[in-house]
Design an enzyme around this catalytic site. Structure first.
Site, PDB file in Angstrom:
ATOM      1  N   GLU A 135       7.415  -6.879   1.347  1.00  0.00           N
ATOM      2  CA  GLU A 135       6.095  -6.679   2.012  1.00  0.00           C
ATOM      3  C   GLU A 135       5.309  -7.776   1.695  1.00  0.00           C
ATOM      4  O   GLU A 135       4.638  -8.333   2.615  1.00  0.00           O
ATOM      5  CB  GLU A 135       5.294  -5.493   1.641  1.00  0.00           C
ATOM      6  CG  GLU A 135       5.839  -4.289   2.374  1.00  0.00           C
ATOM      7  CD  GLU A 135       5.521  -4.190   3.807  1.00  0.00           C
ATOM      8  OE1 GLU A 135       5.123  -5.080   4.404  1.00  0.00           O
ATOM      9  OE2 GLU A 135       6.158  -3.171   4.359  1.00  0.00           O
ATOM     10  N   TYR A 184     -15.029   1.161  -6.698  1.00  0.00           N
ATOM     11  CA  TYR A 184     -16.480   1.692  -6.536  1.00  0.00           C
ATOM     12  C   TYR A 184     -17.249   1.716  -7.974  1.00  0.00           C
ATOM     13  O   TYR A 184     -18.523   2.079  -7.754  1.00  0.00           O
ATOM     14  CB  TYR A 184     -16.291   3.255  -6.307  1.00  0.00           C
ATOM     15  CG  TYR A 184     -15.152   3.322  -5.046  1.00  0.00           C
ATOM     16  CD1 TYR A 184     -15.810   3.305  -3.792  1.00  0.00           C
ATOM     17  CD2 TYR A 184     -13.824   3.340  -5.223  1.00  0.00           C
ATOM     18  CE1 TYR A 184     -15.084   3.276  -2.792  1.00  0.00           C
ATOM     19  CE2 TYR A 184     -12.995   3.541  -3.981  1.00  0.00           C
ATOM     20  CZ  TYR A 184     -13.472   3.380  -2.928  1.00  0.00           C
ATOM     21  OH  TYR A 184     -12.773   3.748  -1.691  1.00  0.00           O
ATOM     22  N   LYS A 218       0.821  -1.372   0.036  1.00  0.00           N
ATOM     23  CA  LYS A 218      -0.194   0.034  -0.040  1.00  0.00           C
ATOM     24  C   LYS A 218       1.025   1.224  -0.027  1.00  0.00           C
ATOM     25  O   LYS A 218       1.555   1.323   0.841  1.00  0.00           O
ATOM     26  CB  LYS A 218      -0.848   0.042   1.136  1.00  0.00           C
ATOM     27  CG  LYS A 218      -1.918   1.309   1.301  1.00  0.00           C
ATOM     28  CD  LYS A 218      -2.838   1.172   2.188  1.00  0.00           C
ATOM     29  CE  LYS A 218      -3.519   2.557   2.522  1.00  0.00           C
ATOM     30  NZ  LYS A 218      -4.678   2.273   3.513  1.00  0.00           N
ATOM     31  N   ARG A 233     -10.514   9.599   2.244  1.00  0.00           N
ATOM     32  CA  ARG A 233     -10.675  10.404   3.358  1.00  0.00           C
ATOM     33  C   ARG A 233     -11.666  11.215   3.829  1.00  0.00           C
ATOM     34  O   ARG A 233     -12.255  11.558   4.853  1.00  0.00           O
ATOM     35  CB  ARG A 233      -8.999  11.042   3.690  1.00  0.00           C
ATOM     36  CG  ARG A 233      -8.133  10.099   3.597  1.00  0.00           C
ATOM     37  CD  ARG A 233      -6.610  10.786   3.542  1.00  0.00           C
ATOM     38  NE  ARG A 233      -5.776   9.654   3.449  1.00  0.00           N
ATOM     39  CZ  ARG A 233      -4.243   9.800   3.246  1.00  0.00           C
ATOM     40  NH1 ARG A 233      -3.974  11.166   3.220  1.00  0.00           N
ATOM     41  NH2 ARG A 233      -3.481   8.936   3.109  1.00  0.00           N
ATOM     42  N   LYS A 248      -2.348  -1.573  -3.920  1.00  0.00           N
ATOM     43  CA  LYS A 248      -3.061  -0.295  -3.890  1.00  0.00           C
ATOM     44  C   LYS A 248      -2.560   0.836  -4.052  1.00  0.00           C
ATOM     45  O   LYS A 248      -1.284   0.945  -3.352  1.00  0.00           O
ATOM     46  CB  LYS A 248      -3.909  -0.420  -2.546  1.00  0.00           C
ATOM     47  CG  LYS A 248      -4.573   0.827  -2.048  1.00  0.00           C
ATOM     48  CD  LYS A 248      -5.206   0.615  -0.930  1.00  0.00           C
ATOM     49  CE  LYS A 248      -6.010   1.789  -0.500  1.00  0.00           C
ATOM     50  NZ  LYS A 248      -6.422   1.810   0.781  1.00  0.00           N
TER      51      LYS A 248
HETATM   52  C1  PBG Z   1      -6.922   3.866   5.510  1.00  0.00           C
HETATM   53  C2  PBG Z   1      -7.433   3.393   4.173  1.00  0.00           C
HETATM   54  C3  PBG Z   1      -7.351   4.294   3.221  1.00  0.00           C
HETATM   55  C4  PBG Z   1      -8.044   3.610   1.924  1.00  0.00           C
HETATM   56  C5  PBG Z   1      -8.576   2.251   2.394  1.00  0.00           C
HETATM   57  N1  PBG Z   1      -8.039   2.237   3.781  1.00  0.00           N
HETATM   58  C6  PBG Z   1      -6.906   5.561   2.919  1.00  0.00           C
HETATM   59  C7  PBG Z   1      -5.598   5.895   3.724  1.00  0.00           C
HETATM   60  O1  PBG Z   1      -4.923   5.329   3.817  1.00  0.00           O
HETATM   61  O2  PBG Z   1      -5.255   7.125   4.016  1.00  0.00           O
HETATM   62  C8  PBG Z   1      -8.122   4.184   0.631  1.00  0.00           C
HETATM   63  C9  PBG Z   1      -9.194   3.688  -0.205  1.00  0.00           C
HETATM   64  C10 PBG Z   1      -9.553   4.717  -1.393  1.00  0.00           C
HETATM   65  O3  PBG Z   1      -8.866   5.711  -1.742  1.00  0.00           O
HETATM   66  O4  PBG Z   1     -10.590   4.055  -1.978  1.00  0.00           O
HETATM   67  N2  PBG Z   1      -6.932   2.879   6.375  1.00  0.00           N
END
Ligand code: PBG
Length: 333
Positions: A238, A318, A198, A208, A253
């Site tokens: 990782e 989405y 990630k 957010r 991601k």
């Molecule tokens: C945080 C989390 C995030 C997303 C999923 N879980 C955002 C971040 O790390 O600040 C992002 C998902 C998206 O942008 O669609 N635990």
């Protein structure tokens, strides 16, 4: 054999031969829908930076889950969007057995037992500072203390009926701790989908907003735990660690900007490899489509097919319900 013996356009001439040589075909069964749940009844709250995506109350979520089942989408990834009133420094609402998230899981599993349900394991929606973990007095995210909280979240979610728990926090060692706790509590079949690679990405902005952590995070960032955008070998390390700790599937991601990582990971490990087409990717495509600058159906299907072609076994998006509808339209004469 060179031209004219070889004319690659021959096979492209007709739809039938294009269909026969197509290597990657997107299916609804490749997709995981993503949704945000809020408290209340018959409630839908639009998210300004994600047009077309609403935060929904449990009854509305049940409708959405029914649509996923009808569309052949195998699973739903759920995120909470709790009100500021339940947020604390340590995010303890996250493991409240009766919080909205846990109640949503019980409701969904009662109505749609066949729909896979994925729970997010990270503290950010529940903390007053918007970070994914517990912080010290300088704001540093404490690894091992955070793991204790994530384990409590994991057990609460398993008890509520989530089929898969998905740590999105990037703490070191959390997969192993979660696996051990699940085994000990008898949840031997609760799967772990690890957000392994990630990245510290600018593409999470709209998410957010959706979970209500943007304001709390303020100028803060997540660079001390999420991965640096310039790295690729580190992603393999990782992934290797998370698989060794007991991850059942791994995730990369964001999606489209990281297809090189997806390909390396799938080729190296051959493990179930999921990719998250994140909120910023959604927002970009949606905004351009709404302006008439891009054809939404074309770019949604193209982006998802590209992710699958790179090596993804499943894609969180989405657009899952829209894409399933587009695929159905495309398959009809
Ligand atoms: C945080 C989390 C995030 C997303 C999923 N879980 C955002 C971040 O790390 O600040 C992002 C998902 C998206 O942008 O669609 N635990």
């Amino acid at each position: 054999m060179p031209y004219p013996a070889t004319r690659l356009r021959r096979m492209r001439r007709d739809a039938f031969s294009r269909a026969l040589m197509r290597e990657t075909t997107l299916l609804p069964s490749d997709l995981i829908m993503v949704a945000f749940v809020i408290d209340g009844e018959d409630k839908r709250e639009p998210i300004a930076s994600m047009p077309g995506v609403d935060r929904v109350s449990i009854d509305q979520l049940e409708k959405l889950a029914g649509e996923c089942v009808a569309a052949g989408i195998p699973a739903l990834a759920l995120f909470p969007s709790p009100p500021a009133s339940v947020k604390t420094e340590d995010g303890r609402e996250a493991w409240n057995p009766d919080n909205v998230f846990q109640r949503a899981a019980r409701a969904l599993k009662a109505k749609f037992p066949e729909l896979g349900l994925i729970g997010d394991v990270a503290l950010d929606p529940y903390t007053t500072h918007g970070q994914d973990g517990v912080i010290d007095e300088r704001g540093y995210i404490l690894n091992d203390v955070t793991i204790e909280a994530l384990v409590k979240m994991t057990l609460a979610q398993a008890a509520a009926g989530f089929d898969i728990v998905a740590p999105s926090d990037m703490m070191d060692g959390r997969v192993g701790a979660m696996r051990a706790a699940l085994e000990k509590a008898g949840y031997v079949n609760t799967r772990i989908l690890a957000y392994s690679a990630k990245y510290a990405s600018g593409f999470y902005g709209p998410f957010r907003d959706a979970v209500g952590s943007a304001g709390n995070l303020g100028k803060g960032d997540k660079h001390t735990y999420q991965m640096d955008v310039g790295n690729s070998d580190e992603a393999l390390r990782e992934i290797e660690l998370d698989l060794a700790e007991g991850a059942d599937a791994v995730m990369i991601k964001p999606g489209m900007p990281y297809l090189d990582i997806v390909q390396r990971v799938k080729q190296r490990f051959g493990a179930p490899t999921f990719v998250y087409q994140v909120s910023g990717e959604y927002a970009m495509l949606k905004a351009a489509a709404q302006n008439g600058w891009l054809n939404e159906k074309a770019v949604v299907l193209e982006s998802l097919t590209s992710i699958k072609r790179a090596g993804a076994d499943a894609i969180l998006t989405y657009f899952a319900l829209d894409a399933a509808r587009y695929l159905k339209e495309r398959s009809q004469p």
